[in-house]
Structures are given as structure tokens and as C-alpha cells.
Design a protein around this motif. Structure first.
Motif, mmCIF file in Angstrom:
data_model
loop_
_atom_site.group_PDB
_atom_site.id
_atom_site.type_symbol
_atom_site.label_atom_id
_atom_site.label_comp_id
_atom_site.label_asym_id
_atom_site.label_seq_id
_atom_site.Cartn_x
_atom_site.Cartn_y
_atom_site.Cartn_z
ATOM 1 N N GLN A 183 85.943 31.321 -2.531
ATOM 2 C CA GLN A 183 87.073 31.849 -1.759
ATOM 3 C C GLN A 183 86.599 32.442 -0.434
ATOM 4 O O GLN A 183 87.253 32.300 0.592
ATOM 5 C CB GLN A 183 87.843 32.887 -2.578
ATOM 6 C CG GLN A 183 88.622 32.273 -3.722
ATOM 7 C CD GLN A 183 89.141 33.288 -4.728
ATOM 8 O OE1 GLN A 183 88.657 34.412 -4.806
ATOM 9 N NE2 GLN A 183 90.117 32.873 -5.523
ATOM 10 N N LYS A 184 85.435 33.105 -0.452
ATOM 11 C CA LYS A 184 84.873 33.669 0.776
ATOM 12 C C LYS A 184 84.482 32.560 1.752
ATOM 13 O O LYS A 184 84.691 32.675 2.958
ATOM 14 C CB LYS A 184 83.696 34.578 0.464
ATOM 15 C CG LYS A 184 84.147 35.882 -0.201
ATOM 16 C CD LYS A 184 83.009 36.850 -0.333
ATOM 17 C CE LYS A 184 83.504 38.169 -0.867
ATOM 18 N NZ LYS A 184 84.298 38.941 0.077
ATOM 19 N N VAL A 185 83.901 31.486 1.228
ATOM 20 C CA VAL A 185 83.568 30.336 2.075
ATOM 21 C C VAL A 185 84.856 29.745 2.651
ATOM 22 O O VAL A 185 84.940 29.459 3.849
ATOM 23 C CB VAL A 185 82.776 29.265 1.279
ATOM 24 C CG1 VAL A 185 82.626 27.988 2.086
ATOM 25 C CG2 VAL A 185 81.415 29.806 0.864
ATOM 26 N N TYR A 186 85.864 29.578 1.815
ATOM 27 C CA TYR A 186 87.159 29.043 2.237
ATOM 28 C C TYR A 186 87.733 29.869 3.386
ATOM 29 O O TYR A 186 88.199 29.334 4.394
ATOM 30 C CB TYR A 186 88.105 29.038 1.030
ATOM 31 C CG TYR A 186 89.466 28.448 1.284
ATOM 32 C CD1 TYR A 186 89.710 27.104 1.032
ATOM 33 C CD2 TYR A 186 90.517 29.238 1.743
ATOM 34 C CE1 TYR A 186 90.974 26.559 1.243
ATOM 35 C CE2 TYR A 186 91.776 28.704 1.957
ATOM 36 C CZ TYR A 186 91.995 27.366 1.707
ATOM 37 O OH TYR A 186 93.236 26.843 1.920
ATOM 38 N N GLY B 263 91.090 26.937 -3.341
ATOM 39 C CA GLY B 263 91.991 26.304 -2.380
ATOM 40 C C GLY B 263 91.491 24.998 -1.798
ATOM 41 O O GLY B 263 92.198 24.344 -1.031
ATOM 42 N N PHE B 264 90.271 24.588 -2.136
ATOM 43 C CA PHE B 264 89.717 23.355 -1.572
ATOM 44 C C PHE B 264 90.400 22.124 -2.162
ATOM 45 O O PHE B 264 90.884 22.150 -3.301
ATOM 46 C CB PHE B 264 88.205 23.278 -1.819
ATOM 47 C CG PHE B 264 87.420 24.230 -0.971
ATOM 48 C CD1 PHE B 264 87.174 23.949 0.361
ATOM 49 C CD2 PHE B 264 86.944 25.418 -1.498
ATOM 50 C CE1 PHE B 264 86.458 24.839 1.152
ATOM 51 C CE2 PHE B 264 86.223 26.313 -0.726
ATOM 52 C CZ PHE B 264 85.973 26.019 0.611
ATOM 53 N N ILE C 178 76.023 36.798 -0.461
ATOM 54 C CA ILE C 178 77.191 35.956 -0.180
ATOM 55 C C ILE C 178 78.437 36.451 -0.901
ATOM 56 O O ILE C 178 79.553 36.225 -0.455
ATOM 57 C CB ILE C 178 76.890 34.485 -0.513
ATOM 58 C CG1 ILE C 178 77.959 33.589 0.088
ATOM 59 C CG2 ILE C 178 76.737 34.281 -2.010
ATOM 60 C CD1 ILE C 178 77.595 32.135 0.126
ATOM 61 N N ARG C 179 78.255 37.166 -1.997
ATOM 62 C CA ARG C 179 79.400 37.707 -2.723
ATOM 63 C C ARG C 179 80.102 38.813 -1.943
ATOM 64 O O ARG C 179 81.259 39.138 -2.206
ATOM 65 C CB ARG C 179 78.971 38.239 -4.090
ATOM 66 C CG ARG C 179 78.440 37.138 -5.009
ATOM 67 C CD ARG C 179 77.801 37.702 -6.218
ATOM 68 N NE ARG C 179 76.634 38.489 -5.806
ATOM 69 C CZ ARG C 179 75.822 39.122 -6.627
ATOM 70 N NH1 ARG C 179 76.042 39.087 -7.923
ATOM 71 N NH2 ARG C 179 74.793 39.786 -6.183
ATOM 72 N N LYS C 180 79.411 39.406 -0.967
ATOM 73 C CA LYS C 180 79.964 40.519 -0.195
ATOM 74 C C LYS C 180 80.194 40.156 1.273
ATOM 75 O O LYS C 180 80.624 40.990 2.052
ATOM 76 C CB LYS C 180 79.015 41.711 -0.277
ATOM 77 C CG LYS C 180 78.837 42.212 -1.692
ATOM 78 C CD LYS C 180 77.798 43.295 -1.773
ATOM 79 C CE LYS C 180 77.577 43.689 -3.226
ATOM 80 N NZ LYS C 180 76.430 44.538 -3.400
ATOM 81 N N LEU C 181 79.910 38.917 1.635
ATOM 82 C CA LEU C 181 79.995 38.482 3.023
ATOM 83 C C LEU C 181 81.450 38.213 3.411
ATOM 84 O O LEU C 181 82.157 37.487 2.718
ATOM 85 C CB LEU C 181 79.176 37.199 3.177
ATOM 86 C CG LEU C 181 78.591 36.879 4.535
ATOM 87 C CD1 LEU C 181 77.730 38.030 5.040
ATOM 88 C CD2 LEU C 181 77.764 35.630 4.449
ATOM 89 N N GLU D 11 83.540 33.567 -12.637
ATOM 90 C CA GLU D 11 84.461 34.389 -11.851
ATOM 91 C C GLU D 11 83.867 34.717 -10.482
ATOM 92 O O GLU D 11 84.542 34.607 -9.457
ATOM 93 C CB GLU D 11 84.784 35.677 -12.619
ATOM 94 C CG GLU D 11 85.789 36.569 -11.910
ATOM 95 C CD GLU D 11 86.090 37.821 -12.715
ATOM 96 O OE1 GLU D 11 86.080 38.912 -12.112
ATOM 97 O OE2 GLU D 11 86.329 37.699 -13.937
ATOM 98 N N GLU D 12 82.609 35.116 -10.461
ATOM 99 C CA GLU D 12 81.944 35.406 -9.184
ATOM 100 C C GLU D 12 81.785 34.140 -8.349
ATOM 101 O O GLU D 12 81.906 34.181 -7.131
ATOM 102 C CB GLU D 12 80.575 36.047 -9.412
ATOM 103 C CG GLU D 12 80.635 37.521 -9.673
ATOM 104 C CD GLU D 12 79.267 38.186 -9.640
ATOM 105 O OE1 GLU D 12 78.231 37.494 -9.731
ATOM 106 O OE2 GLU D 12 79.247 39.413 -9.520
ATOM 107 N N LEU D 13 81.507 33.013 -8.991
ATOM 108 C CA LEU D 13 81.375 31.754 -8.261
ATOM 109 C C LEU D 13 82.688 31.413 -7.561
ATOM 110 O O LEU D 13 82.697 31.033 -6.388
ATOM 111 C CB LEU D 13 80.952 30.619 -9.195
ATOM 112 C CG LEU D 13 80.735 29.272 -8.530
ATOM 113 C CD1 LEU D 13 79.544 29.326 -7.574
ATOM 114 C CD2 LEU D 13 80.525 28.181 -9.573
#
Length: 189
Positions: free
Chosen positions: A56-59, A157-158, A24-27, A49-51
Motif C-alpha cells: 500500500q505504501k508503494v502504491y 489496489g494494484f 519500508i514499513r514506515k516510509l 499483514e505487514e506485506l
């Protein structure tokens, strides 16, 4: 590999769905999702930081006004706080049985008290050609503070970030899980 077995079970049970196996960190996904739901995934991201990057990727993958809901263990859970404060080795066993596969999950909570990281061991038994085959794996799990999770979500951003108990939504399992629900704002906000 455990994740491939679980993916096979998911594809068998919900064949009309699309499943993506990846880190998920690279998706990187296009903003096409109205909602994202996750069950106990983010505890495998071992630093804040990774979390935040994952959030941000989910956003980015969500449409405006999309809802993001997920469960993840937090330090504030009474049973987990007690375990860390007492620094004892608490073992909790889970069994998942599906067809010809049995998975035993053995959880150790005393791996790294200061960092709130624990070790989880999995033993999988699968019936292959009438012979049970054993596979072992280990992973680390991080338990964040509720304030850390809320801050990471806000930094991504949520908005409208709320924490509930999974029991509020009908979970009748042995342990209530923290359930976070938030929203991606509309373009006009």
C-alpha cells in the motif's frame, strides 16, 4: 552494519542517484514515481499483514499507471519446496567483493518450516587501515505463496498482476527468481 556498507557501495557506483535508508514499513513518500523496482526486499517482511501494508505504501508513492516490479522468493519454487519438504539444512554461499569489502552470505533454510521462515547469516570483512575487520549479522527471511503475494498486491489496489521468471528478462544467474509485475490503475479505472 551491512546495510550501510551496501549503501556506500551503491552511492559510489551510482553517484547521481538519490538513496534513502529506512524501514519500508514506515516510509511515506509522495506519489511521484512512475515505476518502483525492488530486488529481494519483501522477503524480509515476516507476515502477510505487514506485506500488504508495504505494498500500500508503494502504491501511494506511485503515479497513476505506474509499474511496480519486484523479485522475491516464493514457496512454489521447486528448489525451495524440496528444501522445506526434506527439512534438511541446505547451505548456499554467496560472495560479494567490492574494493576493500568482502561479504559472505550463508543461507540456512530450515529455521521455521511451518511459517516458511529461514535464517540468513552474513559475514563481512572490510579492509580498514590495512587490517581486515570482521562483522557478523543474521536476519530472517519469509517465503510466501504466489497466491499470497498476488492477493496482497490486489488488496493494495494494484491491477494486471503477473508473475514471470527473472530469466524472461535476461537473468542468467544460478537460480531463477520469481518476478512480479503489476500496475497502479489510472484515476478513471
Amino acid at each position: 552494519m551491512l546495510c550501510l556498507k551496501l549503501l556506500r557501495i551503491a552511492r559510489t557506483n551510482v553517484p547521481e542517484s538519490k538513496f534513502i535508508l529506512g524501514d519500508i514499513r514506515k516510509l511515506d513518500l509522495q506519489p511521484i514515481y512512475d515505476a518502483v523496482i525492488s530486488i529481494d526486499v519483501f522477503c524480509h517482511i515476516l507476515n502477510l499483514e505487514e506485506l500488504t501494508t508495504v505494498f500500500q505504501k508503494v502504491y501511494t508513492a506511485m503515479r497513476c499507471n505506474g509499474i511496480f516490479a519486484f523479485t522475491t522468493p516464493t514457496v512454489e519454487e521447486a528448489w525451495l519446496t524440496t528444501i522445506f519438504e526434506n527439512r534438511y539444512n541446505f547451505e548456499y554461499f554467496n560472495r560479494i567483493i567490492e574494493g576493500d569489502t568482502s561479504i559472505l552470505i550463508e543461507r540456512y533454510y530450515n529455521h521455521n518450516h511451518e511459517e516458511k521462515i529461514r535464517e540468513v547469516k552474513f559475514t563481512s570483512l572490510e579492509l580498514i587501515n590495512e587490517v581486515w575487520q570482521r562483522s557478523d549479522s543474521t536476519m530472517l527471511v519469509k517465503d510466501y505463496l504466489i497466491s499470497e503475494i498476488k492477493s496482497a498486491l490486489a488488496n493494495a489496489g494494484f491491477i494486471e498482476i503477473n508473475k514471470y521468471s527473472s530469466r524472461d528478462f535476461g537473468d542468467d544467474g544460478p537460480v531463477s527468481a520469481p518476478l512480479f509485475v503489476c500496475r497502479k490503475p489510472s484515476v478513471l479505472q
